[in-house]
Design a protein around this motif. Structure first.
Motif, PDB file in Angstrom:
ATOM      1  N   LEU A   1      42.261  33.663  24.533  1.00 47.48           N
ATOM      2  CA  LEU A   1      42.068  34.280  25.462  1.00 47.48           C
ATOM      3  C   LEU A   1      41.901  36.103  25.562  1.00 47.48           C
ATOM      4  CD1 LEU A   1      45.132  33.182  28.030  1.00 47.48           C
ATOM      5  CD2 LEU A   1      42.748  32.477  28.303  1.00 47.48           C
TER       6      LEU A   1
ATOM      7  N   SER B   1      38.468  37.461  26.403  1.00 50.45           N
ATOM      8  CA  SER B   1      37.755  38.957  27.071  1.00 50.45           C
ATOM      9  C   SER B   1      37.753  39.918  26.397  1.00 50.45           C
ATOM     10  CB  SER B   1      39.106  38.810  27.610  1.00 50.45           C
ATOM     11  OG  SER B   1      39.993  39.150  26.702  1.00 50.45           O
TER      12      SER B   1
ATOM     13  N   THR C   1      40.687  44.016  29.755  1.00 48.85           N
ATOM     14  CA  THR C   1      40.380  42.610  30.319  1.00 48.85           C
ATOM     15  C   THR C   1      40.500  42.692  31.863  1.00 48.85           C
ATOM     16  OG1 THR C   1      41.543  42.065  28.282  1.00 48.85           O
ATOM     17  CG2 THR C   1      41.981  40.978  29.900  1.00 48.85           C
TER      18      THR C   1
ATOM     19  N   LEU D   1      38.582  36.700  33.039  1.00 45.92           N
ATOM     20  CA  LEU D   1      40.198  35.096  31.512  1.00 45.92           C
ATOM     21  C   LEU D   1      38.721  34.184  32.840  1.00 45.92           C
ATOM     22  CD1 LEU D   1      42.820  36.851  32.073  1.00 45.92           C
ATOM     23  CD2 LEU D   1      41.741  36.582  29.963  1.00 45.92           C
TER      24      LEU D   1
ATOM     25  N   ALA E   1      47.315  36.026  32.097  1.00 45.03           N
ATOM     26  CA  ALA E   1      47.087  35.847  30.378  1.00 45.03           C
ATOM     27  C   ALA E   1      48.986  35.412  29.953  1.00 45.03           C
ATOM     28  CB  ALA E   1      46.451  36.592  29.796  1.00 45.03           C
TER      29      ALA E   1
END
Length: 228
Positions: free
Chosen positions: A205, A209, A2, A7, A155
């Motif tokens: 999220l 990712s 990530t 994002l 996040a």
């Protein structure tokens, strides 16, 4: 893995879709809140893009705002709030500049918080001010954890914000028992709905990712050697 860049598309898409929904609702309160998000999301995302300095700046702002709200709820005076805000900001900055000294900085902040009612000679409310100040320091220093987390911190920030918004509107719409006498506007229904929304945001999220095996170079790279 990530990253902040991974994002950006889901955050931008969510912001655009929510803007359409807010425009169709024609509710002024929702438009005002969406405009705040339209400004805040790019700023916060850009801050996390900068790395630890940007994350520290976000954490300091969040911590100071939280201190002001917490101070109003616990009826702390201006001096108590100012020292508590400085102590929280110090912990955040230590998490950025000197991670190994966080506990020492927190201890120094606790002494400063305790010194305010002591130097004021407040025998009547000093113990309450001391307890509220130390609890606030422990509780409101949590944003310092955002500094080393990178994209995960972004996040978490988005998920908590989404949970707060959903809790506000769900509590007003569903009603039910109040959460606490300290905050009579908050309801248990909103708290539960906000928790579900926060977890759902994190899950969404994470899904956007996740690494895709069919795009991974290592998946198609030929094996040229092997060492026993």
């Amino acid at each position: 893995m990530t990253t902040v860049a991974s994002l950006v598309p889901p955050l931008g898409g969510a912001l655009a879709l929510s803007g359409v929904a807010v425009a169709l609702s024609r509710r002024r309160e929702l438009r005002i809140r969406w405009c705040a998000w339209a400004v805040g999301v790019p700023l916060v995302t850009g801050a996390f893009w900068l790395g630890r300095p940007g994350a520290a700046a976000v954490a300091v702002v969040v911590g100071v705002i939280a201190v002001l709200e917490y101070g109003a709820l616990t009826r702390l005076g201006r001096a108590d709030r100012a020292v508590l805000a400085g102590a929280v900001a110090g912990v955040v900055l230590a998490a950025w500049l000197a991670p190994g000294e966080v506990f020492r900085v927190a201890a120094a902040g606790a002494l400063a918080v305790a010194a305010v009612p002591l130097l004021a000679g407040d025998a009547e409310h000093g113990l309450r001010r001391l307890g509220a100040g130390l609890l606030g320091l422990v509780w409101l220093s949590v944003p310092a954890a955002l500094v080393p987390l990178g994209a995960v911190g972004l996040a978490l920030f988005v998920a908590v914000s989404a949970a707060d918004i959903v809790a506000y509107f769900a509590g007003r719409r569903l009603g039910g028992p109040r959460l606490s006498p300290l905050s009579p506007a908050k309801r248990w229904s909103g708290t539960v709905a906000g928790a579900v929304a926060g977890l759902g945001t994190l899950a969404a999220l994470s899904a956007f990712s996740w690494p895709r095996p069919w795009r991974s170079r290592s998946a198609v790279r030929p094996v040229t050697s092997w060492n026993p």
